[in-house]
Write a protein that holds these residues in place. Structure first.
Motif, PDB file in Angstrom:
ATOM      1  N   UNK A 268     -34.259  64.816  -3.012  1.00 58.44           N
ATOM      2  CA  UNK A 268     -33.490  63.568  -2.884  1.00 58.44           C
ATOM      3  C   UNK A 268     -33.752  62.698  -4.106  1.00 58.44           C
ATOM      4  N   UNK A 269     -32.696  62.050  -4.623  1.00 65.55           N
ATOM      5  CA  UNK A 269     -32.871  61.380  -5.918  1.00 65.55           C
ATOM      6  C   UNK A 269     -33.888  60.241  -5.866  1.00 65.55           C
ATOM      7  N   UNK A 270     -34.077  59.604  -4.679  1.00 67.96           N
ATOM      8  CA  UNK A 270     -35.054  58.505  -4.650  1.00 67.96           C
ATOM      9  C   UNK A 270     -36.463  59.049  -4.912  1.00 67.96           C
ATOM     10  N   UNK A 274     -38.191  58.957 -10.324  1.00 68.07           N
ATOM     11  CA  UNK A 274     -39.367  58.453 -11.054  1.00 68.07           C
ATOM     12  C   UNK A 274     -39.790  59.447 -12.141  1.00 68.07           C
ATOM     13  N   UNK A 275     -39.843  60.722 -11.756  1.00 70.48           N
ATOM     14  CA  UNK A 275     -40.270  61.760 -12.722  1.00 70.48           C
ATOM     15  C   UNK A 275     -39.244  61.858 -13.848  1.00 70.48           C
ATOM     16  N   UNK A 276     -37.959  61.876 -13.473  1.00 69.78           N
ATOM     17  CA  UNK A 276     -36.909  62.003 -14.485  1.00 69.78           C
ATOM     18  C   UNK A 276     -36.972  60.814 -15.445  1.00 69.78           C
ATOM     19  N   UNK A 277     -37.115  59.597 -14.886  1.00 71.70           N
ATOM     20  CA  UNK A 277     -37.176  58.407 -15.749  1.00 71.70           C
ATOM     21  C   UNK A 277     -38.379  58.446 -16.689  1.00 71.70           C
ATOM     22  N   UNK A 537     -30.555  48.168 -23.911  1.00 68.69           N
ATOM     23  CA  UNK A 537     -30.508  47.315 -22.736  1.00 68.69           C
ATOM     24  C   UNK A 537     -29.964  48.017 -21.492  1.00 68.69           C
ATOM     25  N   UNK A 538     -28.909  48.862 -21.681  1.00 68.15           N
ATOM     26  CA  UNK A 538     -28.309  49.460 -20.481  1.00 68.15           C
ATOM     27  C   UNK A 538     -29.274  50.421 -19.801  1.00 68.15           C
ATOM     28  N   UNK A 539     -30.215  50.975 -20.611  1.00 65.46           N
ATOM     29  CA  UNK A 539     -31.177  51.879 -20.001  1.00 65.46           C
ATOM     30  C   UNK A 539     -32.242  51.109 -19.221  1.00 65.46           C
ATOM     31  N   UNK A 540     -32.465  49.867 -19.667  1.00 65.61           N
ATOM     32  CA  UNK A 540     -33.459  49.028 -19.017  1.00 65.61           C
ATOM     33  C   UNK A 540     -33.147  48.808 -17.540  1.00 65.61           C
ATOM     34  N   UNK A 541     -31.850  48.664 -17.264  1.00 63.72           N
ATOM     35  CA  UNK A 541     -31.462  48.303 -15.918  1.00 63.72           C
ATOM     36  C   UNK A 541     -31.690  49.438 -14.915  1.00 63.72           C
ATOM     37  N   UNK A 542     -31.914  50.675 -15.442  1.00 62.46           N
ATOM     38  CA  UNK A 542     -32.031  51.796 -14.517  1.00 62.46           C
ATOM     39  C   UNK A 542     -33.389  51.853 -13.823  1.00 62.46           C
ATOM     40  N   UNK A 543     -34.392  51.133 -14.364  1.00 62.46           N
ATOM     41  CA  UNK A 543     -35.691  51.291 -13.708  1.00 62.46           C
ATOM     42  C   UNK A 543     -36.032  50.136 -12.774  1.00 62.46           C
TER      43      UNK A 543
END
Ligand code: ASP
Length: 543
Positions: A268-270, A274-277, A537-543
């Motif tokens: 499940x992606x949740x 974390x590992x992928x990020x 910046x757009x990558x920042x919002x993913x975490x």
């Protein structure tokens, strides 16, 4: 000034320094000689009595030259403790009274390449700057394993489903096989028409075979130790992935990274995010590191080329000119025809723009003769300059750098025919097909490091019953041809990447030099001037 221009200047400086100030320089005093094991050292000019203590010596100083019908060189060398010990063990009488560090003299006939004059001053100069090239190579290689691992796991995880991976994998491997076979057909076609092996005189042949036979034996020994095809396939699965990472076993790393990526997509992606990020961020850091290291590239390539050009004598190269020319012509045809068509029709990109986008990687491949070491830069070129997605480039490029070597295959095809021609063997269609099959496998088995293609060529020769001693003939030229074929290998991997990206429906654009110069977040220029925004910046919002 653009990074590419700086690298080009670095290469030019290296070549000029090599020609004028290297060990093979024609302006520095050539007061030293290098001798191969076959050159006899005698006590007096023209005399029969051999100087036993010369065994094990390979470099000496010239102290006198006697011209006559033959040029004799009086040489002096220092007896090394190891050589002395060996002679004593063999029960040589002369070794009984000798001591290590003692100066010994003798005479040799000057005849290239058994005895080769060189400039000790040139050699010292090369040694003085060699570390810069080695440091640069070490730094860039440092990034390879973490970069391949992180980007491949993230790439596979973000492909999302198996079918996409299977499709990409299948197409990539099919494409690699087809282009490798095409490369062999081009190279062998040329070698069959030009017949370079028939152009060398009997004398040149004998001299070359005798002088390099020791080195050829080593190459054959290396090849004999290579495992069988089945073993090779099984060994792709790492029993211990950490050991594979530590040892830099590229195929094992690729296999593990793909499996880990698949496992992450099944979770499940949740739980997997974390590992992928984390790996994604680590990958960003590695990319930045590549740009830091590339600052050193102009100096690194200068030092690397100074050494290669400076130590390669030209006489042997001339004797093998026809063979070298066939290999180079084959590489040029493969580049312009096969890659030209794939890039234009398959990837729908202008070929000139594609080549320009790849310049940093090609120049580095040329200077280092290693497609593995160049991988981080090839990846940056594809992602930044050609806008290929990270998913595709992370999969195709590491696999390509390990198994897809069109330049190596082409060279092996030509070399196998050349050596067969020298030995007067006429190879029929069946044997030529065997060369195609075995050289395809041999190029897959060759690692992306300098000289690897030469080692697996021994396997090809064995398959068709051509004497492996023939490798001796092409050893002298190998270092030079390696530069060109490595550059083509890299271009082939990038061609596959843009083609696969297009088949996956990606819209590719070429980054213009102006945009590259203006935008510090893209391309190679000003990447380290990003200031306080190293993370987009757009990558920042993913975490
Ligand atoms: N040096 C080549 C490469 O890295 C391999 C070879 O020796 O052909 O691509």
């Amino acid at each position: 000034m653009q990074l590419y221009t700086k690298i080009l200047i670095g290469m030019g400086v290296g070549v000029v320094l090599g020609i004028f100030l290297g060990p093979a320089s024609f302006i520095l005093p050539a007061s030293g000689v290098q001798r191969s094991a076959t050159a006899r050292v005698v006590a007096t000019p023209g005399g029969e009595e051999e100087v036993v203590l010369a065994r094990g010596m390979d470099e000496a100083k010239i102290i006198e030259v006697q011209e006559g019908a033959q040029v004799w060189l009086q040489i002096e060398w220092t007896l090394q403790a190891r050589a002395l010990l060996k002679l004593q063990k063999e029960g040589e009488k002369a070794a009984g009274t000798a001591r290590a560090g003692q100066k010994v003299q003798g005479w040799v006939v000057e005849s290239f390449p058994e005895v080769r004059r060189y400039s000790p001053l040139g050699e010292s100069l090369v040694n003085l700057v060699e570390w810069i090239g080695r440091l640069f190579l070490a730094l860039i290689k440092m990034v390879v394993v973490p970069l391949v691992f992180c980007s491949l796991v993230v790439g596979v995880a973000s492909l999302g489903d198996f079918r996409k991976l299977g499709r990409l994998g299948g197409r990539t491997i099919l494409y690699f096989t087809v282009t490798t076979v095409l490369a062999l057909v081009i190279g062998m076609g040329l070698a069959n028409v030009v017949k370079p092996g028939h152009m060398m005189s009997e004398e040149d042949r004998t001299v070359l075979l005798a002088s390099y036979s020791g080195a050829a034996e080593d190459t054959v020994k290396d090849a004999a130790e290579a495992p069988s095809v089945v073993d090779q396939i099984i060994s792709i699965v790492p029993e211990n992935p950490l050991a594979a990472l530590a040892k830099g076993e590229m195929l094992q790393i690729i296999f593990f990274a793909v499996m880990l990526g698949i496992a992450l997509t099944l979770m499940p992606s949740r739980r997997s995010q974390l590992v992928v990020d984390l790996l994604d961020r680590l990958n960003d850091a590695m990319v930045m590191l590549v740009h830091v290291v590339m600052k050193l590239a102009p100096y690194g390539v200068a030092a690397l080329l100074f050494k290669v050009v400076g130590t390669t004598g030209t006489s042997v190269l001339l004797a093998l000119g026809a063979y070298g020319a066939v290999v180079l012509a084959g590489l040029a045809i493969h580049l312009t025809v096969v890659y030209g068509l794939v890039v234009r029709l398959g990837a729908r990109l202008p070929f000139g723009g594609f080549m320009r986008a790849l310049r940093p990687a090609q120049l580095l491949g040329f200077s280092t003769s290693s497609s593995s070491a160049t991988l981080p830069v090839t990846k940056e070129c594809c992602e930044e300059n050609l806008s290929v997605s990270r998913e595709v480039s992370s999969f195709v490029l590491p696999l390509g750098a390990t198994v897809n070597m069109d330049g190596t295959a082409l060279y092996q095809g030509v070399a196998a025919l050349f050596i067969a021609q020298i030995y007067g063997m006429d190879l029929g269609v069946g044997e030529q097909v065997t060369i195609v099959v075995s050289a395809t496998l041999a190029s897959v088995g060759a690692a992306g490091v300098p000289g690897a293609g030469m080692v697996t060529l021994a396997m090809v020769l064995t398959q068709i019953g051509v004497p492996t001693e023939g490798l001796a003939l092409i050893l002298g030229l190998d270092r030079l041809l390696d530069m060109f074929r490595s550059s083509l290998n890299i271009t082939g991997d990038a061609t596959a990447t843009v083609f696969m990206a297009r088949l996956e429906g990606e819209a590719l654009t070429i980054l213009s030099p102006e945009k590259d110069a203006m935008d510090p977040e893209h391309g190679f220029e000003h990447r380290l001037d990003g200031g306080e925004h190293p993370v987009k910046p757009e990558e920042d919002s993913s975490c």
